[in-house]
Design a protein around this motif. Structure first.
Motif, PDB file in Angstrom:
ATOM      1  N   ARG A  94       0.984  -5.188 -20.046  1.00  0.00           N
ATOM      2  CA  ARG A  94       0.325  -3.976 -19.542  1.00  0.00           C
ATOM      3  C   ARG A  94       1.355  -2.875 -19.286  1.00  0.00           C
ATOM      4  NH1 ARG A  94      -2.498  -7.817 -16.506  1.00  0.00           N
ATOM      5  NH2 ARG A  94      -1.274  -7.311 -14.663  1.00  0.00           N
ATOM      6  N   GLN A  95       2.533  -3.255 -18.791  1.00  0.00           N
ATOM      7  CA  GLN A  95       3.583  -2.275 -18.547  1.00  0.00           C
ATOM      8  C   GLN A  95       4.071  -1.670 -19.862  1.00  0.00           C
ATOM      9  OE1 GLN A  95       6.986  -3.864 -16.460  1.00  0.00           O
ATOM     10  NE2 GLN A  95       7.591  -1.857 -15.717  1.00  0.00           N
ATOM     11  N   ASP A  97       2.292  -1.386 -22.621  1.00  0.00           N
ATOM     12  CA  ASP A  97       1.208  -0.516 -23.083  1.00  0.00           C
ATOM     13  C   ASP A  97       1.219   0.819 -22.344  1.00  0.00           C
ATOM     14  OD1 ASP A  97       0.419  -2.528 -24.812  1.00  0.00           O
ATOM     15  OD2 ASP A  97      -1.241  -3.210 -23.536  1.00  0.00           O
ATOM     16  N   ARG A  98       1.399   0.758 -21.022  1.00  0.00           N
ATOM     17  CA  ARG A  98       1.426   1.991 -20.231  1.00  0.00           C
ATOM     18  C   ARG A  98       2.606   2.876 -20.638  1.00  0.00           C
ATOM     19  NH1 ARG A  98       4.306   3.451 -16.037  1.00  0.00           N
ATOM     20  NH2 ARG A  98       5.076   1.368 -15.639  1.00  0.00           N
ATOM     21  N   LEU A  99       3.767   2.274 -20.807  1.00  0.00           N
ATOM     22  CA  LEU A  99       4.942   3.048 -21.197  1.00  0.00           C
ATOM     23  C   LEU A  99       4.806   3.620 -22.607  1.00  0.00           C
ATOM     24  CD1 LEU A  99       7.738   0.810 -19.656  1.00  0.00           C
ATOM     25  CD2 LEU A  99       6.979   3.055 -18.857  1.00  0.00           C
ATOM     26  N   LYS A 101       1.964   4.585 -23.942  1.00  0.00           N
ATOM     27  CA  LYS A 101       1.079   5.745 -23.801  1.00  0.00           C
ATOM     28  C   LYS A 101       1.837   6.938 -23.231  1.00  0.00           C
ATOM     29  CE  LYS A 101      -3.194   3.149 -23.365  1.00  0.00           C
ATOM     30  NZ  LYS A 101      -4.272   2.687 -22.493  1.00  0.00           N
ATOM     31  N   GLU A 102       2.710   6.685 -22.258  1.00  0.00           N
ATOM     32  CA  GLU A 102       3.522   7.773 -21.709  1.00  0.00           C
ATOM     33  C   GLU A 102       4.438   8.359 -22.773  1.00  0.00           C
ATOM     34  OE1 GLU A 102       5.682   6.924 -18.107  1.00  0.00           O
ATOM     35  OE2 GLU A 102       3.960   5.920 -17.214  1.00  0.00           O
ATOM     36  N   ARG A 144      -4.998  11.282 -21.614  1.00  0.00           N
ATOM     37  CA  ARG A 144      -3.874  10.599 -20.992  1.00  0.00           C
ATOM     38  C   ARG A 144      -4.077  10.566 -19.488  1.00  0.00           C
ATOM     39  NH1 ARG A 144       0.996  15.013 -21.514  1.00  0.00           N
ATOM     40  NH2 ARG A 144       0.425  16.094 -19.647  1.00  0.00           N
ATOM     41  N   THR A 145      -3.525   9.545 -18.878  1.00  0.00           N
ATOM     42  CA  THR A 145      -3.672   9.358 -17.446  1.00  0.00           C
ATOM     43  C   THR A 145      -2.658  10.231 -16.732  1.00  0.00           C
ATOM     44  OG1 THR A 145      -4.323   7.087 -17.836  1.00  0.00           O
ATOM     45  CG2 THR A 145      -3.658   7.656 -15.605  1.00  0.00           C
ATOM     46  N   ARG A 152      -6.091   8.870 -10.029  1.00  0.00           N
ATOM     47  CA  ARG A 152      -5.896   9.102 -11.458  1.00  0.00           C
ATOM     48  C   ARG A 152      -7.074   9.880 -12.034  1.00  0.00           C
ATOM     49  NH1 ARG A 152      -2.493   4.562 -13.931  1.00  0.00           N
ATOM     50  NH2 ARG A 152      -1.494   3.742 -12.103  1.00  0.00           N
ATOM     51  N   TYR A 154      -8.214  11.796 -16.067  1.00  0.00           N
ATOM     52  CA  TYR A 154      -7.838  11.880 -17.466  1.00  0.00           C
ATOM     53  C   TYR A 154      -7.800  13.330 -17.899  1.00  0.00           C
ATOM     54  CZ  TYR A 154      -8.320   6.904 -17.714  1.00  0.00           C
ATOM     55  OH  TYR A 154      -8.150   5.559 -17.505  1.00  0.00           O
TER      56      TYR A 154
END
Length: 182
Positions: A94-95, A97-99, A101-102, A144-145, A152, A154
């Protein structure tokens, strides 16, 4: 290898199992006396008999990796009896995936800022050849979040999807006079 004598202490496995640590003990190289909890966890989850069978079936050069893997899984199972190391792997995935997206959002911002700078200077972006368009990657306009813990929301980028190519102002091969590459 550890052996029981007046000056050497038995390995953590033999100490835990309360038996004499003989020369050639299968556990001695992998469970030193300084790490008793390592064997205690492995024994609790897998059992000493199963670990002995596993180590005897492996080639000597594979045993250390196997013991490290067993110790990691056993410690994870002690901490989280239901999921074990899968919870740590899921957290790390998950980390990642989040990174990712960033990173995608930052790349999209760079492209948008570069295009704004080109338009503000009155320059036209270099025309892309038809064969170059086929190999370019499209930057998706995905939400994007934004925000931290709990608050949060979008934000959808307000810029159009533009083709991504390697000839952008922040790359070394950018030619501001047109033609893409230098």
């Amino acid at each position: 290898m550890a052996s029981s004598s007046s000056y050497n202490s038995p390995c953590a496995a033999c100490k835990f199992l309360r038996r004499k640590c003989i020369p050639g003990c299968i556990f001695a190289p992998y469970f030193p006396p300084e790490e008793p909890q390592k064997f205690a966890n492995v024994h609790k989850i897998f059992g000493a008999s199963n670990v002995t069978k596993l180590l005897n079936e492996l080639l000597p050069h594979q045993r250390e990796d196997a013991v490290n893997s067993l110790a990691y899984e056993a410690e994870a199972r002690v901490r989280d009896p239901v999921h074990g190391c899968v919870s740590a792997i899921s957290f790390l995935q998950r980390q990642v995936d989040r990174l990712q997206k960033e990173l995608d959002a930052a790349n999209a911002d760079l492209i948008r800022f570069a295009c704004n700078d080109i338009q503000a200077a009155g320059l036209q972006p270099p025309p892309a050849a038809p064969q170059a368009l086929a190999s370019t990657h499209m930057v998706p306009a995905q939400p994007r979040t934004v925000g931290g813990w709990g608050g949060r929301f979008y934000q959808t980028p307000s810029f159009p999807i533009i083709p991504y190519s390697s000839s952008m102002p922040w790359n070394d091969n950018y030619n501001p006079h047109g033609g893409g590459s230098i």
